[in-house]
Scaffold this motif. Sequence first.
Motif, mmCIF file in Angstrom:
data_model
loop_
_atom_site.group_PDB
_atom_site.id
_atom_site.type_symbol
_atom_site.label_atom_id
_atom_site.label_comp_id
_atom_site.label_asym_id
_atom_site.label_seq_id
_atom_site.Cartn_x
_atom_site.Cartn_y
_atom_site.Cartn_z
ATOM 1 N N UNK A 1 0.844 -1.179 0.000
ATOM 2 C CA UNK A 1 0.000 0.000 0.000
ATOM 3 C C UNK A 1 0.890 1.243 0.000
ATOM 4 N N UNK A 2 0.848 2.059 -1.026
ATOM 5 C CA UNK A 2 1.679 3.265 -1.035
ATOM 6 C C UNK A 2 1.239 4.262 0.030
ATOM 7 N N UNK A 3 2.119 5.207 0.333
ATOM 8 C CA UNK A 3 1.840 6.207 1.370
ATOM 9 C C UNK A 3 0.540 6.942 1.097
ATOM 10 N N UNK A 4 0.217 7.185 -0.159
ATOM 11 C CA UNK A 4 -0.988 7.950 -0.489
ATOM 12 C C UNK A 4 -2.267 7.172 -0.202
ATOM 13 N N UNK A 5 -2.176 5.885 0.113
ATOM 14 C CA UNK A 5 -3.361 5.111 0.454
ATOM 15 C C UNK A 5 -3.804 5.325 1.888
ATOM 16 N N UNK A 6 -3.036 6.068 2.651
ATOM 17 C CA UNK A 6 -3.398 6.395 4.027
ATOM 18 C C UNK A 6 -3.851 7.841 4.104
ATOM 19 N N UNK A 7 -4.734 8.097 5.044
ATOM 20 C CA UNK A 7 -5.206 9.451 5.310
ATOM 21 C C UNK A 7 -4.994 9.706 6.796
ATOM 22 N N UNK A 8 -4.386 10.832 7.119
ATOM 23 C CA UNK A 8 -4.222 11.232 8.515
ATOM 24 C C UNK A 8 -5.297 12.265 8.828
ATOM 25 N N UNK A 9 -6.091 11.975 9.848
ATOM 26 C CA UNK A 9 -7.211 12.835 10.218
ATOM 27 C C UNK A 9 -7.041 13.241 11.678
ATOM 28 N N UNK A 10 -7.095 14.519 11.921
ATOM 29 C CA UNK A 10 -6.946 15.033 13.279
ATOM 30 C C UNK A 10 -7.988 14.410 14.215
ATOM 31 N N UNK A 11 -7.513 13.894 15.361
ATOM 32 C CA UNK A 11 -8.447 13.421 16.376
ATOM 33 C C UNK A 11 -9.151 14.626 16.987
ATOM 34 N N UNK A 12 -10.436 14.500 17.226
ATOM 35 C CA UNK A 12 -11.228 15.546 17.869
ATOM 36 C C UNK A 12 -12.019 14.929 19.022
ATOM 37 N N UNK A 13 -12.446 15.760 19.938
ATOM 38 C CA UNK A 13 -13.167 15.256 21.101
ATOM 39 C C UNK A 13 -14.428 14.482 20.717
ATOM 40 N N UNK A 14 -15.048 14.852 19.628
ATOM 41 C CA UNK A 14 -16.258 14.142 19.208
ATOM 42 C C UNK A 14 -15.972 12.746 18.647
ATOM 43 N N UNK A 15 -14.698 12.371 18.529
ATOM 44 C CA UNK A 15 -14.311 11.039 18.061
ATOM 45 C C UNK A 15 -14.236 10.019 19.194
ATOM 46 N N UNK A 16 -14.715 10.378 20.370
ATOM 47 C CA UNK A 16 -14.583 9.507 21.540
ATOM 48 C C UNK A 16 -15.125 8.103 21.292
ATOM 49 N N UNK A 17 -16.343 7.971 20.826
ATOM 50 C CA UNK A 17 -16.920 6.640 20.626
ATOM 51 C C UNK A 17 -16.170 5.855 19.553
ATOM 52 N N UNK A 18 -15.753 6.535 18.502
ATOM 53 C CA UNK A 18 -14.970 5.886 17.451
ATOM 54 C C UNK A 18 -13.651 5.354 18.016
ATOM 55 N N UNK A 19 -12.932 6.185 18.753
ATOM 56 C CA UNK A 19 -11.651 5.754 19.314
ATOM 57 C C UNK A 19 -11.842 4.622 20.314
ATOM 58 N N UNK A 20 -12.862 4.699 21.150
ATOM 59 C CA UNK A 20 -13.143 3.607 22.095
ATOM 60 C C UNK A 20 -13.408 2.299 21.352
ATOM 61 N N UNK A 21 -14.150 2.358 20.267
ATOM 62 C CA UNK A 21 -14.445 1.151 19.482
ATOM 63 C C UNK A 21 -13.179 0.563 18.870
ATOM 64 N N UNK A 22 -12.326 1.424 18.330
ATOM 65 C CA UNK A 22 -11.066 0.954 17.742
ATOM 66 C C UNK A 22 -10.192 0.324 18.821
ATOM 67 N N UNK A 23 -10.070 0.985 19.950
ATOM 68 C CA UNK A 23 -9.233 0.474 21.037
ATOM 69 C C UNK A 23 -9.754 -0.846 21.583
ATOM 70 N N UNK A 24 -11.059 -1.018 21.628
ATOM 71 C CA UNK A 24 -11.610 -2.250 22.193
ATOM 72 C C UNK A 24 -11.147 -3.480 21.422
ATOM 73 N N UNK A 25 -10.855 -3.328 20.151
ATOM 74 C CA UNK A 25 -10.405 -4.450 19.342
ATOM 75 C C UNK A 25 -8.909 -4.677 19.337
ATOM 76 N N UNK A 26 -8.155 -3.830 20.034
ATOM 77 C CA UNK A 26 -6.700 -3.969 19.988
ATOM 78 C C UNK A 26 -6.025 -3.706 21.328
ATOM 79 N N UNK A 27 -6.803 -3.494 22.369
ATOM 80 C CA UNK A 27 -6.230 -3.055 23.641
ATOM 81 C C UNK A 27 -5.239 -4.060 24.214
#
Length: 183
Positions: A1-27
């Motif tokens: 996967x080349x570098x351009x296949x990734x997107x960096x998106x600033x974390x924001x406070x409203x991403x709480x549920x998203x981040x919790x869901x991601x962490x639950x699968x890799x904690x």
Amino acid sequence: MPACDLVLVRWREEDLDLLLAVLSGTIEHLRTWMPWASRNERESVAQFLAVGEAGWRRGDRFEYSIRDRRRKVLGSAGLMRRIAPGGLELGYWVHVDHTRRGVATRAAAALTQTAFDLGDVDHVEIHHDEANIASGRVPARLGFRNLGTRPVRPQAPGEVGREVRWRLDSREFPASAAGALLT
């Protein structure tokens, strides 16, 4: 996967549920190396996001989600002004389902360029525990110089208490593997 296949998106406070869901699968994967992973409660994750927002405002901490082109979160990476003047420390983690695919390497290359584009940064460093071989592969692949190790107090179960420090100076970036990855 080349570098351009990734997107960096600033974390924001409203991403709480998203981040919790991601962490639950890799904690469990992260607990070995990340001391904060043992405190993966809603409150501590909310605090991480709030600290990140405040850091953006101050210009001393820049936290991003690492996503694929479909916007699926693969991990997280950030730049922090907690080393010598003119430098930023770069940190990263990748969800266990996406390790060993170059995700951290490509994200670190992009954030290294981002750091140098700020104009007041002349070096980027990556620090990791000596036992974390996978984390050490990232700066090695990108052409960072190994500055050696220093003793530190272990903070996570997998750590041996020897921090490896890597550095890439802005003048080295264009000819480095990191620079080449982005061209």
